[in-house]
Design a protein around this motif. Structure first.
Motif, PDB file in Angstrom:
ATOM      1  N   ARG A 132      80.004 -27.214  25.875  1.00  0.00           N
ATOM      2  CA  ARG A 132      79.573 -25.527  25.431  1.00  0.00           C
ATOM      3  C   ARG A 132      80.294 -24.754  25.233  1.00  0.00           C
ATOM      4  O   ARG A 132      79.903 -23.841  24.200  1.00  0.00           O
ATOM      5  N   HIS A 133      81.275 -24.865  25.301  1.00  0.00           N
ATOM      6  CA  HIS A 133      82.290 -23.431  24.852  1.00  0.00           C
ATOM      7  C   HIS A 133      83.143 -23.718  23.812  1.00  0.00           C
ATOM      8  O   HIS A 133      84.040 -23.026  23.705  1.00  0.00           O
ATOM      9  N   GLY A 134      83.180 -25.462  22.605  1.00  0.00           N
ATOM     10  CA  GLY A 134      84.282 -25.384  22.164  1.00  0.00           C
ATOM     11  C   GLY A 134      84.614 -26.634  23.263  1.00  0.00           C
ATOM     12  O   GLY A 134      85.502 -26.610  24.151  1.00  0.00           O
ATOM     13  N   CYS A 135      85.565 -27.352  21.686  1.00  0.00           N
ATOM     14  CA  CYS A 135      86.391 -28.918  22.384  1.00  0.00           C
ATOM     15  C   CYS A 135      87.251 -28.350  23.114  1.00  0.00           C
ATOM     16  O   CYS A 135      88.270 -28.989  24.084  1.00  0.00           O
ATOM     17  N   PHE A 136      88.011 -27.264  23.084  1.00  0.00           N
ATOM     18  CA  PHE A 136      89.265 -26.643  23.154  1.00  0.00           C
ATOM     19  C   PHE A 136      89.722 -25.878  23.779  1.00  0.00           C
ATOM     20  O   PHE A 136      90.775 -25.058  23.819  1.00  0.00           O
ATOM     21  N   GLU A 137      88.587 -25.517  24.865  1.00  0.00           N
ATOM     22  CA  GLU A 137      88.221 -24.346  25.644  1.00  0.00           C
ATOM     23  C   GLU A 137      89.281 -25.489  26.870  1.00  0.00           C
ATOM     24  O   GLU A 137      89.929 -26.374  27.292  1.00  0.00           O
ATOM     25  N   ALA A 138      90.013 -23.779  27.241  1.00  0.00           N
ATOM     26  CA  ALA A 138      91.379 -24.473  27.974  1.00  0.00           C
ATOM     27  C   ALA A 138      91.014 -25.066  29.831  1.00  0.00           C
ATOM     28  O   ALA A 138      91.351 -25.974  29.566  1.00  0.00           O
ATOM     29  N   THR A 139      89.311 -24.895  30.132  1.00  0.00           N
ATOM     30  CA  THR A 139      88.765 -25.800  31.374  1.00  0.00           C
ATOM     31  C   THR A 139      88.496 -27.226  30.796  1.00  0.00           C
ATOM     32  O   THR A 139      88.586 -27.699  31.906  1.00  0.00           O
ATOM     33  N   CYS A 140      87.925 -27.098  30.052  1.00  0.00           N
ATOM     34  CA  CYS A 140      87.969 -28.447  28.826  1.00  0.00           C
ATOM     35  C   CYS A 140      88.397 -29.874  29.367  1.00  0.00           C
ATOM     36  O   CYS A 140      88.161 -30.469  29.294  1.00  0.00           O
ATOM     37  N   CYS A 141      89.505 -28.657  27.964  1.00  0.00           N
ATOM     38  CA  CYS A 141      91.080 -29.531  27.795  1.00  0.00           C
ATOM     39  C   CYS A 141      91.590 -29.966  29.229  1.00  0.00           C
ATOM     40  O   CYS A 141      91.621 -31.137  29.015  1.00  0.00           O
ATOM     41  N   LEU A 142      92.096 -29.624  30.352  1.00  0.00           N
ATOM     42  CA  LEU A 142      92.361 -29.814  31.408  1.00  0.00           C
ATOM     43  C   LEU A 142      91.363 -30.841  32.315  1.00  0.00           C
ATOM     44  O   LEU A 142      92.001 -31.471  33.059  1.00  0.00           O
ATOM     45  N   SER A 143      90.187 -30.116  31.970  1.00  0.00           N
ATOM     46  CA  SER A 143      89.559 -31.187  32.222  1.00  0.00           C
ATOM     47  C   SER A 143      90.008 -33.123  32.172  1.00  0.00           C
ATOM     48  O   SER A 143      89.633 -33.742  33.174  1.00  0.00           O
ATOM     49  N   PHE A 144      90.026 -32.931  30.959  1.00  0.00           N
ATOM     50  CA  PHE A 144      90.055 -33.923  30.526  1.00  0.00           C
ATOM     51  C   PHE A 144      91.380 -35.047  30.812  1.00  0.00           C
ATOM     52  O   PHE A 144      91.806 -35.980  30.804  1.00  0.00           O
ATOM     53  N   TRP A 145      92.373 -33.863  30.381  1.00  0.00           N
ATOM     54  CA  TRP A 145      94.118 -34.780  30.292  1.00  0.00           C
ATOM     55  C   TRP A 145      94.663 -34.900  32.057  1.00  0.00           C
ATOM     56  O   TRP A 145      94.526 -35.585  31.878  1.00  0.00           O
TER      57      TRP A 145
END
Length: 303
Positions: A132-145
């Motif tokens: 929703r806030h982009g693929c490179f949003e900090a929380t999104c990246c941290l949750s994935f990796w």
């Protein structure tokens, strides 16, 4: 006919009407007096009369018009911003549709506030609103990796212990992220080592030639390593499910224990991201990867 009116301004005054008869033979006029009692409001009465009007004006001044951000059921709460101040809005009876205007009260304590509140009654984002806030949003990246670290941030933000128990003891919940993150990294390294030494490569020959194929190492040492790796997985499943249940109960979000188990088991990164964004206002404060709560230092406490 000549009339003289005498009026005295008192609380209960008397108006005297003096009527003079026409002059005939008698030089002195005959007076007929009519007494009419009149009640004038005192200062106390006047204040009582004006007070409801003042209250109504004050109440009207504390209402603002906001638009519904999406289709929402009655009782759901969301954040609204008026003149730079964030406050909580509760959806009225019957629910609202996206873009529908609502006239809602503006709380006095919202003026000049810099904090924000967590919506109740419904998740802020859906389980599949990861980008929703982009693929490179900090929380999104941290949750994935690094999903375990993202969960640790949520737990410390919620003031949970490392075993997902709510606490008011700051000495306990301030260590939660470091403990969970350390256990997660140990689990990752342990799993990699187990996978590396958990198979033996043997030659398998047929009419087409020989080739090496892996077979599972059945040694007692490897069995113990696999058991420990499984315990790490169980630990993260437990604290993830427990934290999600605690959040639903705290913010009155509908759901079930079975649904929480499925969300964490089948899609832990999406579940942890949803939990993180529910307790974070991305519009007001950017998320941060390298912090114990996933929030900036100037972001206010949420719970």
């Amino acid at each position: 006919t000549d009339r003289n009116i005498e009026m005295t301004s008192t609380t209960s005054s008397t108006i005297r009407l003096s009527q003079s008869t026409p002059h005939h033979t008698t030089p002195t006029p005959h007076l007929t007096t009519l007494t009419i009692p009149v009640s004038f409001p005192t200062m106390t009465d006047e204040a009582v009369l004006k007070e409801p009007l003042l209250v109504a004006d004050a109440q009207a001044a504390r209402t603002v018009s906001v638009e519904a951000p999406s289709n929402l059921d009655e009782g759901y709460t969301f954040e609204a911003v008026h003149e730079g101040n964030t406050f909580l809005v509760t959806v009225p009876e019957g629910g609202v549709t996206k873009g529908q205007p609502m006239v809602v009260p503006f709380p006095n304590d919202a003026a000049g506030g810099t904090g924000f509140t967590v919506p109740t009654g419904r998740w802020r984002d859906g389980l599949c609103d990861c980008f929703r806030h982009g693929c490179f949003e900090a929380t999104c990246c941290l949750s994935f990796w690094c999903s375990g670290m993202a969960l640790g941030q949520v737990m410390q933000r919620m003031k949970h212990t490392w075993y997902a128990a709510p606490t008011t003891n700051a000495e306990k919940w301030k260590k939660t992220f470091m403990i969970v993150a350390a256990v997660w990294w140990i689990a990752i390294i342990w799993e990699r080592i187990t996978n590396m030494v958990g198979y033996d490569w043997v030659d398998q020959c047929d009419s087409n030639g020989c080739r090496k194929v892996p077979i599972i190492n059945q040694s007692p040492a490897l069995s113990i390593m696999r058991t420990v790796a499984m315990l790490f997985s169980i630990y993260f499943l437990y604290i993830g499910i427990k934290t999600r249940i605690n959040m639903r109960e705290k913010f009155n979000i509908e759901g079930s224990c079975f649904g929480d188990c499925c969300a964490v088991f089948w899609c832990s990164c999406c579940s942890f991201l949803q939990m993180s964004r529910h307790t974070h206002d991305h519009k007001e404060y950017d998320s941060v990867c390298c912090s114990k709560t996933g929030l900036r230092d100037d972001a206010p406490e949420i719970v």
